[in-house]
Design a protein around this motif. Structure first.
Motif, mmCIF file in Angstrom:
data_model
loop_
_atom_site.group_PDB
_atom_site.id
_atom_site.type_symbol
_atom_site.label_atom_id
_atom_site.label_comp_id
_atom_site.label_asym_id
_atom_site.label_seq_id
_atom_site.Cartn_x
_atom_site.Cartn_y
_atom_site.Cartn_z
ATOM 1 N N ALA A 1 1.239 -5.522 1.983
ATOM 2 C CA ALA A 1 2.493 -5.929 1.332
ATOM 3 C C ALA A 1 2.225 -6.595 -0.018
ATOM 4 C CB ALA A 1 3.275 -6.868 2.249
ATOM 5 N N LEU A 2 1.211 -7.475 -0.080
ATOM 6 C CA LEU A 2 0.916 -8.175 -1.327
ATOM 7 C C LEU A 2 0.422 -7.202 -2.396
ATOM 8 C CD1 LEU A 2 0.616 -10.723 -3.029
ATOM 9 C CD2 LEU A 2 -1.669 -11.033 -2.048
ATOM 10 N N TYR A 3 -0.535 -6.338 -2.038
ATOM 11 C CA TYR A 3 -1.076 -5.419 -3.038
ATOM 12 C C TYR A 3 -0.014 -4.431 -3.521
ATOM 13 C CZ TYR A 3 -5.665 -7.348 -2.168
ATOM 14 O OH TYR A 3 -6.735 -8.205 -2.075
ATOM 15 N N SER A 4 0.864 -4.024 -2.624
ATOM 16 C CA SER A 4 1.942 -3.119 -3.040
ATOM 17 C C SER A 4 2.889 -3.819 -4.013
ATOM 18 C CB SER A 4 2.715 -2.625 -1.817
ATOM 19 O OG SER A 4 1.887 -1.808 -1.005
ATOM 20 N N SER A 5 3.139 -5.104 -3.793
ATOM 21 C CA SER A 5 4.033 -5.841 -4.692
ATOM 22 C C SER A 5 3.387 -6.090 -6.047
ATOM 23 C CB SER A 5 4.438 -7.175 -4.057
ATOM 24 O OG SER A 5 3.354 -8.095 -4.040
ATOM 25 N N LEU A 6 2.052 -6.161 -6.090
ATOM 26 C CA LEU A 6 1.334 -6.416 -7.338
ATOM 27 C C LEU A 6 1.087 -5.142 -8.139
ATOM 28 C CD1 LEU A 6 -1.368 -8.921 -6.021
ATOM 29 C CD2 LEU A 6 0.585 -9.485 -7.471
ATOM 30 N N ALA A 7 1.174 -3.986 -7.475
ATOM 31 C CA ALA A 7 0.849 -2.715 -8.124
ATOM 32 C C ALA A 7 1.993 -2.286 -9.041
ATOM 33 C CB ALA A 7 0.577 -1.654 -7.069
ATOM 34 N N THR A 8 1.730 -2.229 -10.331
ATOM 35 C CA THR A 8 2.741 -1.805 -11.296
ATOM 36 C C THR A 8 2.427 -0.445 -11.894
ATOM 37 O OG1 THR A 8 1.567 -3.000 -13.053
ATOM 38 C CG2 THR A 8 3.339 -4.171 -11.908
ATOM 39 N N LYS A 9 1.143 -0.092 -11.960
ATOM 40 C CA LYS A 9 0.747 1.171 -12.592
ATOM 41 C C LYS A 9 0.047 2.113 -11.614
ATOM 42 C CE LYS A 9 0.151 -1.133 -17.059
ATOM 43 N NZ LYS A 9 -0.800 -1.500 -18.140
ATOM 44 N N THR A 10 -0.073 1.704 -10.373
ATOM 45 C CA THR A 10 -0.769 2.506 -9.371
ATOM 46 C C THR A 10 -0.212 2.143 -8.005
ATOM 47 O OG1 THR A 10 -2.949 3.106 -8.516
ATOM 48 C CG2 THR A 10 -2.630 0.806 -9.109
ATOM 49 N N THR A 11 -0.825 2.638 -6.944
ATOM 50 C CA THR A 11 -0.385 2.287 -5.600
ATOM 51 C C THR A 11 -1.062 1.002 -5.145
ATOM 52 O OG1 THR A 11 -2.181 3.513 -4.525
ATOM 53 C CG2 THR A 11 -0.141 4.729 -5.037
ATOM 54 N N TYR B 1 -12.361 1.690 4.933
ATOM 55 C CA TYR B 1 -12.203 1.145 6.289
ATOM 56 C C TYR B 1 -11.429 -0.178 6.256
ATOM 57 C CZ TYR B 1 -13.604 -1.530 10.426
ATOM 58 O OH TYR B 1 -13.607 -2.332 11.545
ATOM 59 N N LEU B 2 -11.737 -1.013 5.291
ATOM 60 C CA LEU B 2 -11.047 -2.298 5.204
ATOM 61 C C LEU B 2 -9.550 -2.104 4.958
ATOM 62 C CD1 LEU B 2 -13.645 -4.336 3.102
ATOM 63 C CD2 LEU B 2 -13.118 -4.632 5.532
ATOM 64 N N TRP B 3 -9.196 -1.159 4.094
ATOM 65 C CA TRP B 3 -7.782 -0.896 3.836
ATOM 66 C C TRP B 3 -7.097 -0.336 5.080
ATOM 67 C CZ3 TRP B 3 -3.762 -1.522 0.562
ATOM 68 C CH2 TRP B 3 -2.648 -0.682 0.741
ATOM 69 N N GLN B 4 -7.736 0.624 5.706
ATOM 70 C CA GLN B 4 -7.097 1.346 6.801
ATOM 71 C C GLN B 4 -7.006 0.527 8.084
ATOM 72 O OE1 GLN B 4 -5.779 4.438 6.317
ATOM 73 N NE2 GLN B 4 -4.855 4.225 8.347
ATOM 74 N N ASP B 5 -8.077 -0.210 8.401
ATOM 75 C CA ASP B 5 -8.165 -0.812 9.729
ATOM 76 C C ASP B 5 -8.159 -2.337 9.768
ATOM 77 O OD1 ASP B 5 -8.312 1.704 10.937
ATOM 78 O OD2 ASP B 5 -10.487 1.795 10.708
ATOM 79 N N ILE B 6 -8.442 -3.008 8.657
ATOM 80 C CA ILE B 6 -8.619 -4.458 8.703
ATOM 81 C C ILE B 6 -7.553 -5.212 7.911
ATOM 82 C CG2 ILE B 6 -10.213 -6.355 8.262
ATOM 83 C CD1 ILE B 6 -11.141 -4.467 10.459
ATOM 84 N N LEU B 7 -7.219 -4.738 6.724
ATOM 85 C CA LEU B 7 -6.246 -5.445 5.886
ATOM 86 C C LEU B 7 -4.907 -5.559 6.605
ATOM 87 C CD1 LEU B 7 -5.759 -6.581 2.946
ATOM 88 C CD2 LEU B 7 -4.781 -4.326 2.432
ATOM 89 N N PRO B 8 -4.345 -6.768 6.707
ATOM 90 C CA PRO B 8 -3.041 -6.922 7.369
ATOM 91 C C PRO B 8 -1.967 -6.100 6.660
ATOM 92 C CG PRO B 8 -4.079 -9.060 7.021
ATOM 93 C CD PRO B 8 -4.899 -8.065 6.257
ATOM 94 N N VAL B 9 -1.064 -5.547 7.438
ATOM 95 C CA VAL B 9 0.040 -4.781 6.865
ATOM 96 C C VAL B 9 1.095 -5.733 6.299
ATOM 97 C CG1 VAL B 9 1.907 -3.174 7.374
ATOM 98 C CG2 VAL B 9 -0.350 -2.815 8.402
ATOM 99 N N LYS B 10 1.440 -6.733 7.079
ATOM 100 C CA LYS B 10 2.489 -7.663 6.675
ATOM 101 C C LYS B 10 1.928 -8.822 5.866
ATOM 102 C CE LYS B 10 5.444 -6.635 10.675
ATOM 103 N NZ LYS B 10 6.142 -7.206 11.852
ATOM 104 N N GLU B 11 2.794 -9.459 5.118
ATOM 105 C CA GLU B 11 2.417 -10.596 4.279
ATOM 106 C C GLU B 11 1.783 -11.711 5.109
ATOM 107 O OE1 GLU B 11 4.609 -13.853 1.310
ATOM 108 O OE2 GLU B 11 5.792 -12.440 2.495
#
Length: 203
Positions: free
Chosen positions: A130-140, A161-171
């Motif tokens: 959620a955080l990285y998506s909110s910060l992304a202005t020119k990319t995903t 692997y960290l993105w897919q399986d470890i990074l929390p989805v929600k804030e």
């Protein structure tokens, strides 16, 4: 509560539960827990006002360690006409400001505070999709996350692997939320650009 290198510390690192005596000004206030600070002196509590105003500058106490070697390299690249002595002086001043006036970021492991664009970065929160998506202005958000890893972590991290399986989805909303996780992603932003830096560790 405003700090140059730490956004909303009252949320992301927290204050002591009740009023305590600040070990620098002696007043009863809501204070940061200072027992995990580094250096040769020990204090228990420091109020936000004393920390922000530099009351630790003359004491052998630090709240963190800055990546001064990388900072000097960046400063030299940005200012090739400056002498080594001038670069060292600028880096030392920025490092003292960071280490003496920034709230303590509670981490699983010990690592150096990151820098970008010739200055230390500001901690802005615990990483999540959620955080990285909110910060992304020119990319995903995914691309931003994968490109944000600090230079010394890129080769040793399985970022897919960290993105897919470890990074929390929600804030991860606050320090209490972070305590529920075994792996944390610490998200920093450059003071001089939109550059995002990620450091991660596990318990």
């Amino acid at each position: 509560m405003t700090f140059k290198y730490f956004d909303r510390p009252e949320i992301f690192t927290g204050l002591r539960d009740g009023l305590t005596t600040c070990d620098t000004c002696g007043q009863e206030k809501l204070c940061f827990d200072a027992e995990a600070f580094l250096g040769g002196e020990d204090i228990s509590s420091i109020c936000p006002e004393c920390l922000a105003s530099g009351q630790l500058r003359e004491r052998d106490i630090f709240t963190c360690h800055g990546d001064i070697t990388e900072l000097k390299r960046q400063l030299k690249n940005l200012n090739p006409s400056l002498t080594k002595l001038q670069i060292d002086d600028i880096a030392n001043q920025k490092t003292i400001e960071l280490e003496k006036t920034t709230p303590h970021l509670v981490t699983w492991q010990d690592w150096n505070w990151p820098c970008a664009d010739g200055d230390y970065c500001k901690f802005i929160g615990y990483g999540s999709r959620a955080l990285y998506s909110s910060l992304a202005t020119k990319t995903t958000g995914e691309e931003l996350f994968k490109n944000s890893f600090y230079y010394n972590l890129k080769d040793d991290s399985d970022i897919d692997y960290l993105w897919q399986d470890i990074l929390p989805v929600k804030e991860v909303k606050d320090y209490n939320d972070s305590n529920e996780l075994a792996t944390l992603f610490y998200t920093f932003k450059s003071l001089n650009s939109d550059t995002i830096i990620t450091i991660w560790d596990s318990n």
